[in-house]
Design a protein around this motif. Structure first.
Motif, PDB file in Angstrom:
ATOM      1  N   UNK A  23      -6.571 -28.607  46.144  1.00 47.04           N
ATOM      2  CA  UNK A  23      -6.884 -27.996  47.433  1.00 47.04           C
ATOM      3  C   UNK A  23      -5.608 -27.762  48.242  1.00 47.04           C
ATOM      4  N   UNK A  24      -4.669 -28.723  48.180  1.00 52.49           N
ATOM      5  CA  UNK A  24      -3.397 -28.569  48.884  1.00 52.49           C
ATOM      6  C   UNK A  24      -2.597 -27.397  48.326  1.00 52.49           C
ATOM      7  N   UNK A  25      -2.636 -27.251  47.015  1.00 56.64           N
ATOM      8  CA  UNK A  25      -1.934 -26.129  46.384  1.00 56.64           C
ATOM      9  C   UNK A  25      -2.540 -24.808  46.815  1.00 56.64           C
ATOM     10  N   UNK A  45       1.111 -26.016  57.615  1.00 56.94           N
ATOM     11  CA  UNK A  45       1.365 -26.862  56.446  1.00 56.94           C
ATOM     12  C   UNK A  45       2.407 -27.941  56.757  1.00 56.94           C
ATOM     13  N   UNK A  46       3.377 -27.573  57.581  1.00 54.40           N
ATOM     14  CA  UNK A  46       4.475 -28.497  57.867  1.00 54.40           C
ATOM     15  C   UNK A  46       4.061 -29.598  58.844  1.00 54.40           C
ATOM     16  N   UNK A  47       3.274 -29.255  59.847  1.00 54.51           N
ATOM     17  CA  UNK A  47       2.969 -30.226  60.901  1.00 54.51           C
ATOM     18  C   UNK A  47       1.651 -30.965  60.678  1.00 54.51           C
ATOM     19  N   UNK A  48       0.804 -30.456  59.779  1.00 51.14           N
ATOM     20  CA  UNK A  48      -0.454 -31.156  59.502  1.00 51.14           C
ATOM     21  C   UNK A  48      -1.045 -30.657  58.196  1.00 51.14           C
ATOM     22  N   UNK A  53      -5.706 -28.060  55.058  1.00 53.75           N
ATOM     23  CA  UNK A  53      -6.688 -27.983  53.972  1.00 53.75           C
ATOM     24  C   UNK A  53      -8.083 -27.703  54.520  1.00 53.75           C
ATOM     25  N   UNK A  54      -8.492 -28.452  55.550  1.00 53.24           N
ATOM     26  CA  UNK A  54      -9.856 -28.273  56.060  1.00 53.24           C
ATOM     27  C   UNK A  54     -10.015 -26.970  56.834  1.00 53.24           C
ATOM     28  N   UNK A  55      -8.943 -26.508  57.476  1.00 56.84           N
ATOM     29  CA  UNK A  55      -9.063 -25.264  58.231  1.00 56.84           C
ATOM     30  C   UNK A  55      -9.259 -24.064  57.318  1.00 56.84           C
ATOM     31  N   UNK A  56      -8.733 -24.162  56.079  1.00 56.99           N
ATOM     32  CA  UNK A  56      -8.867 -23.054  55.141  1.00 56.99           C
ATOM     33  C   UNK A  56     -10.328 -22.775  54.801  1.00 56.99           C
ATOM     34  N   UNK A  57     -11.194 -23.742  55.006  1.00 57.65           N
ATOM     35  CA  UNK A  57     -12.592 -23.582  54.645  1.00 57.65           C
ATOM     36  C   UNK A  57     -13.396 -22.848  55.715  1.00 57.65           C
TER      37      UNK A  57
END
Length: 409
Positions: A23-25, A45-48, A53-57
């Motif tokens: 999921x991170x990838x 990606x850098x700050x959180x 990951x969850x926002x991508x959903x």
């Protein structure tokens, strides 16, 4: 705990770790074509990383609004946190931050590492913000203005009482919960009535962070910024710094438990809020951090290591939470499990024990009222499982997966 040791002690968490890595990838590969949005998602990606990951959903429109909202508030927070910025410079910036987000030419260099890049190139965030629909912009502007004024108020004011503590946490986190709720409503996905409970969602997370980060905050250079209310800590010591001393362990832990008890009072409202969510992606977005918070409180409770070093949930358990949180039944199970873990550590002679038990009973009642089956209990474990006799085949399988993960990096 290293990756190999962690997996050997908790082999049941390996599948979730692999899924989390994938999921991170996937989140890393998501780079929008527009330069401003590309900057925003790369910075996210850098700050959180976990938030990314969850926002991508989330759906595309809401995802962009939440991303911009998060980075605007992260910028505001960076100004507040930078102790090198003089107060007479900092306060006007905090109060005017909601105006600066409309100006793509504005930036203010402060912070360190990734946060310094965010503030130096803040024009990308402003440009992204200006592409959002007006309904989203209005919510972000209002919450930024209210938060900036609240932060400015507490720049020179100590957190003395529990009322002060709740007010500060409202400004820096309760307004985040309120803003997100209104973004969900602006997207036509959730009910506006959730406003009533949204403050508790923010306070539960913020108080958990304040508790966990005691040592990092008290050692801040050039000067510490602490938000533990005097009304609580003064019952156990004459200064917050004394809890670092080896001979004050008993008082330190009692103060810690009192702080955790104060945070637990928000949990029932959080459960009510999450049970009212309708959109599955929004539900996961909200539920995962809340489960992480109750798990962190269970880990920190009665734990002197909060005053000695870093205390946080191991990666395998984080992965299991992120992978296993799909429905409200999962949330009830997690809250019930972690509350039971915390409950087992209550010392009846602790000054706040009775109140701690009261809040734990309320959490259990919320969960059990939903007819949570025994088969769902004890899904989570904070402590390492000793006595595992892992056969050679399983060890080889685990190490193989770890090598795959390393290669994926």
């Amino acid at each position: 705990m290293g990756v190999v040791e962690m997996v050997l002690k908790h082999p049941e968490e390996l599948p979730a770790l692999v899924k989390l890595k994938l999921a991170a990838m996937q989140a890393t590969r998501y780079v929008p074509p527009e330069p401003h949005w590309a900057f925003c998602y790369n910075m996210l990606q850098k700050v959180s990383r976990s938030f990314a990951i969850v926002i991508q959903q989330l759906g595309p429109e809401l995802r962009n609004a939440v991303c911009a909202f998060y980075l605007v508030l992260r910028g505001l927070d960076t100004v507040e946190d930078d102790m090198a910025v003089p107060i007479d410079t900092k306060v006007p910036i905090l109060k005017a931050f909601h105006e600066h987000i409309y100006d793509p030419s504005w930036h203010f260099v402060c912070g360190e590492k990734h946060y310094k890049i965010l503030m130096t190139e803040f024009h990308h965030v402003s440009t992204a913000f200006l592409t959002l629909a007006k309904g989203y912009q209005d919510v972000i502007k209002e919450m930024t203005e209210r938060m900036g004024n609240g932060m400015a108020k507490f720049i020179e004011q100590e957190v003395e009482s529990i009322v002060d503590y709740d007010e500060y946490c409202h400004y820096v986190a309760g307004l985040v919960g309120l803003g997100l709720t209104r973004l969900f409503y602006a997207a036509g996905l959730e009910d506006f009535a959730l406003d009533v409970l949204s403050n508790s969602m923010g306070l539960f997370l913020q108080k958990t962070n304040i508790i966990r980060d005691y040592l990092e905050d008290i050692n801040e250079i050039p000067a510490p910024r602490m938000f533990w209310p005097r009304e609580i800590w003064s019952k156990y010591g004459n200064a917050l710094e004394v809890f670092k001393e080896e001979n004050r362990s008993r008082e330190a832990v009692q103060c810690l438990n009192d702080m955790i008890t104060n945070a637990l009072k928000h949990a029932p409202d959080c459960l009510e809020y999450m049970s009212a969510l309708r959109d599955p992606t929004i539900f996961r977005f909200c539920a995962i951090p809340q489960i992480m918070a109750i798990g962190t409180l269970a880990l920190c409770y009665n734990n002197i290591n909060v005053f000695r070093g870093v205390v946080k949930i191991r990666r395998g358990l984080t992965a299991k939470i992120m992978d296993g949180t799909r429905t409200m039944a999962d949330v009830y199970a997690a809250f019930d499990d972690f509350s039971a873990i915390l409950e087992a550590k209550i010392d009846k002679d602790d000054p706040s024990a009775a109140l701690t038990q009261k809040y734990i009973d309320e959490i259990h009642a919320k969960c059990e009222a939903r007819f949570l089956s025994d088969s769902r209990r004890k899904a989570f474990s904070i402590q390492s499982k000793t006595g595992h006799e892992i056969c050679l085949v399983l060890a080889i399988l685990i190490l193989t997966f770890i090598m795959i993960i390393i290669v994926w990096r």
